[in-house]
Design a protein around this motif. Structure first.
Motif, short mmCIF file in Angstrom:
data_model
loop_
_atom_site.label_atom_id
_atom_site.label_comp_id
_atom_site.label_asym_id
_atom_site.label_seq_id
_atom_site.Cartn_x
_atom_site.Cartn_y
_atom_site.Cartn_z
N GLN A 211 0.81 -1.21 0.00
CA GLN A 211 0.00 0.00 0.00
C GLN A 211 0.85 1.27 0.00
O GLN A 211 0.49 2.26 -0.61
CB GLN A 211 -0.92 0.02 1.23
CG GLN A 211 -1.92 -1.11 1.27
CD GLN A 211 -2.90 -1.06 0.13
OE1 GLN A 211 -3.24 0.01 -0.35
NE2 GLN A 211 -3.34 -2.22 -0.34
N ARG B 86 -3.97 3.58 -6.98
CA ARG B 86 -4.77 2.74 -6.07
C ARG B 86 -4.37 2.99 -4.62
O ARG B 86 -5.22 3.15 -3.74
CB ARG B 86 -4.60 1.27 -6.42
CG ARG B 86 -5.17 0.32 -5.38
CD ARG B 86 -4.94 -1.12 -5.78
NE ARG B 86 -3.55 -1.42 -6.04
CZ ARG B 86 -2.65 -1.67 -5.09
NH1 ARG B 86 -3.00 -1.63 -3.81
NH2 ARG B 86 -1.40 -1.96 -5.40
N ARG C 57 -5.55 6.38 -3.50
CA ARG C 57 -7.00 6.39 -3.32
C ARG C 57 -7.38 5.72 -2.01
O ARG C 57 -8.22 6.22 -1.25
CB ARG C 57 -7.68 5.70 -4.49
CG ARG C 57 -9.20 5.69 -4.42
CD ARG C 57 -9.78 5.10 -5.70
NE ARG C 57 -11.23 5.10 -5.64
CZ ARG C 57 -11.95 4.12 -5.11
NH1 ARG C 57 -11.34 3.06 -4.60
NH2 ARG C 57 -13.27 4.17 -5.09
N GLU C 58 -6.77 4.56 -1.72
CA GLU C 58 -7.09 3.86 -0.48
C GLU C 58 -6.62 4.66 0.73
O GLU C 58 -7.31 4.71 1.76
CB GLU C 58 -6.45 2.47 -0.49
CG GLU C 58 -7.07 1.54 -1.52
CD GLU C 58 -6.51 0.13 -1.44
OE1 GLU C 58 -5.72 -0.14 -0.51
OE2 GLU C 58 -6.88 -0.70 -2.29
N THR C 59 -5.46 5.31 0.62
CA THR C 59 -5.00 6.16 1.71
C THR C 59 -5.95 7.33 1.92
O THR C 59 -6.28 7.68 3.06
CB THR C 59 -3.58 6.69 1.41
OG1 THR C 59 -2.69 5.59 1.24
CG2 THR C 59 -3.09 7.58 2.54
N THR D 116 -9.04 6.10 3.64
CA THR D 116 -8.77 5.85 5.06
C THR D 116 -8.76 7.16 5.83
O THR D 116 -9.34 7.26 6.92
CB THR D 116 -7.41 5.14 5.22
OG1 THR D 116 -7.45 3.89 4.51
CG2 THR D 116 -7.11 4.88 6.68
#
Length: 652
Positions: A182, A320, A323-325, A328
């Protein structure tokens, strides 16, 4: 169209001319990065609306629209409107145009095209690659690859390279490794490792765009232990890569002294280098930089193709991860905002006592019963207990027991299996399962029917439960916080509430005072709600006038904090001044009804049930059978009032 044009703007390129924009009489042409311009410029130095070309007399003129980097005509800054003459050189940002009245006035393509001021001598584009062989779908490649080398020199260096299958295997392994990572730095390190295995590069680095122009090093690695230092890519090379979104290969730097003396190339002592853009959906995220210092085995076109493929994979994985960070962080921000909205607001001794009780009970697992009038903020107290407890990172689930029928309430609490009753088209987990390891808040607990009370009692005592229509035992770890505005003791005497459940819920009881019992908190709460609604509506409201404060403090607030919140929201929405005036505070006419208890009357020997029936009857007549107003006065839900009207057979 071109036959009726009275002029043309032609984009200049290093190797000739590009797009042609006919200028039609009577029309204006805006230019910039924004897509609503008639001349859209893909230039990061251009503003969104950079300049305008407009008719002037029988010709044309150009006007700068307050751009950041300016507009010039023949190197003269366009501080005012400038009339264009044939063959005028117009520069917007980094985009160069030539203005002509007729296309046949264009000069021939120059043999030595103009170069940027910081472009190294000998660094010329010699050919382009349409796609890289390592990607299965050429249409997904966001750019061509540009191969550059020493001017007037062809280089052909024999060296041993990986086979196509081995290179694909490294790319496949890189994709698998990226799926488990990640952090941006880890993704960059994986990419550099793959590149150093697949190419003869001695040093590899990944740089990210910190802003529109600045690159910062995310990760780098040297394959030569005795030379671990990384020298950052030159500004000229990185700018060309990011602007054109093209990968650059410099194959023979060592033979070009002028190139070796530019930017960081002297420090790195490179003989060949690759710089590729890291893109996602055409937007640059950074650059990938490789170089080699040895004279033999220089980086070549095959290495460039592999670097393009690796940069493409990195761009997708990088997006990706970001975006996930971002999700969150957004989730945490929403949790923090929810926690902020759940804080108890006030400075009175009564509220401080509540806060002290919350602080003491939050760290325990004890069941809590919160009591108080409707609108005092019982749910806020429950949220404060949850977010001050060790369960704060787990779910907080709310359920109003008075808003559902007996069947639906049991289904909401414990869930149901598919086909267990009409309308159960699929299995549904209940609130208890959803709040596992967290807290469940049961509002209006006094309105729960006896059969559901019995099942709730078993859960509170630690027994498993089954979904409606199911047989599988389910055990959860849930803290229960209940609330009521109803005197449960009277309900127990009337046989409407289980005595054993009452004692199980009342492990800790917190009484929330009404707002009229803490008038000192009215200005504090009003200021809190004012800031909140002013922020939400983007209104510039600074505070309250003394008259408005005095009016609010004199009110009895039958609807408690909920009523105050609605009064402030209305004042912000309808007010027009910089302060909330006394006239902006609209108070409920129910004030007089709730301001003082009715005058004492002679004693009458009647039951609590009859007393409640008469009180409901009188309240309905007082409100002319407006059930919503009557329910607000009585401090109960509308559905509860309907049920009592039916039970007592009260008629209009």
């Amino acid at each position: 169209m071109s036959n009726s044009a009275s002029g043309f703007l032609v984009l200049r390129r290093p190797d000739g001319f590009g797009d042609v924009y006919p200028l039609l009489p009577g029309q204006r042409y805006s230019a910039g990065r924004a897509p609503d311009n008639r001349i859209v410029l893909k230039d990061d130095l251009c503003s969104r609306h950079h300049a305008e070309v407009f008719p002037e007399g029988s010709g044309w003129a150009v006007r700068d629209l307050g751009s950041l980097n300016g507009t010039s005509v023949n190197d003269v800054p366009a501080k005012e409107d400038i009339t264009l003459h044939s063959l005028a050189a117009v520069r917007m940002g980094r985009s160069d145009f030539i203005y002509v009245e007729k296309l046949d006035q264009l000069p021939g393509i120059p043999s030595n095209p103009p170069r940027a001021k910081d472009q190294p001598e000998g660094l010329e584009i010699t050919r382009r690659l349409g796609q890289t062989k390592f990607l299965p779908h050429p249409g997904t490649i966001p750019t061509d690859a540009t191969v550059v080398g020493a001017h007037d020199r062809t280089v052909s260096l024999p060296s041993t390279r990986l086979s196509h299958a081995d290179a694909l295997a490294i790319l496949f392994r890189l994709a698998l490794d990226m799926s488990e990572v990640q952090a941006e730095a880890e993704l960059a390190e994986l990419t550099i490792d793959a590149l150093l295995r697949a190419t003869p590069a001695e040093v590899g680095a990944v740089l990210g765009l910190k802003d529109a122009r600045t690159l910062e090093t995310i990760a780098y690695k040297s394959a030569v232990p005795e030379r671990p230092t990384y020298h950052k890519v030159s500004q000229f090379v990185s700018r060309e890569v990011l602007t054109a979104k093209q990968a650059i290969l410099a194959e023979d730097i060592s033979s070009n002294n002028s190139l070796r003396n530019r930017d960081s190339i002297t420090d790195m002592k490179a003989t060949s280098l690759i710089c590729a853009p890291i893109l996602f959906e055409g937007q640059p995220l950074g650059v990938l930089h490789l170089y080699r210092t040895a004279q033999s085995g220089r980086l070549n076109q095959d290495d460039l193709e592999f670097a393009l493929a690796a940069a493409h994979q990195l761009g997708t994985a990088w997006h990706r991860a970001r975006r996930e960070t971002g999700l969150t962080l957004e989730n945490q921000s929403l949790r923090d905002q929810l926690r902020l909205d759940s804080e108890l607001i006030g400075e009175s001794a009564a509220l401080k006592n509540v806060e002290q009780q919350v602080a003491r009970v939050a760290a325990t697992k004890a069941t809590v019963l919160i009591r108080g009038e409707s609108g005092v903020g019982k749910e806020l107290v429950a949220r404060a207990i949850h977010y001050s407890s060790p369960r704060r990172e787990s779910p907080f689930v709310c359920l109003n027991c008075a808003a559902l029928t007996e069947t639906l309430l049991e289904s909401e609490l414990f869930g149901h299996e598919k086909g267990s009753f009409t309308g159960a088209t699929e299995r549904m987990i209940g609130k208890f399962e959803a709040s596992d390891t967290g807290t469940i808040f049961l509002d209006e607990i006094g309105e729960m029917n006896p059969s559901t009370q019995a099942k709730l009692l078993r859960v509170l005592e630690g027994h498993p439960f089954e979904r409606v229509g199911g047989s599988t035992p389910i055990k959860v770890d849930v803290r229960v916080v209940a609330a009521t505005n109803r005197p449960l003791e009277d309900a127990i005497r009337a046989g409407e509430f289980r005595r054993d459940l009452y004692f199980r819920l009342q492990v800790v009881q917190i009484d929330v005072p009404s707002l009229r019992d803490r008038p000192d908190d009215v200005p504090v709460l009003a200021e809190h709600f004012l800031k909140r609604f002013a922020r939400e509506t983007a209104r510039k409201v600074k505070g309250f006038t003394p008259g408005a404060i005095k009016k609010m403090q004199a009110h009895q607030w039958p609807g408690n904090v909920r009523e105050l919140r609605n009064v402030i929201e209305r004042a912000v929405a309808l007010g027009s001044g910089s302060q909330v005036e006394e006239s902006d505070i609209w108070l409920s006419p129910l004030e007089a009804f709730n301001a003082a208890p009715p005058a004492a009357v002679g004693y009458e020997a009647i039951s609590m049930e009859e007393l409640e029936r008469r009180h409901i009857q009188n309240t309905l007549e007082h409100t002319d059978w407006n059930k919503s107003r009557a329910a607000e006065i009585l401090g109960i839900e509308r559905s509860t009032l309907d049920r009592k009207i039916k039970t007592y057979e009260i008629k209009k």
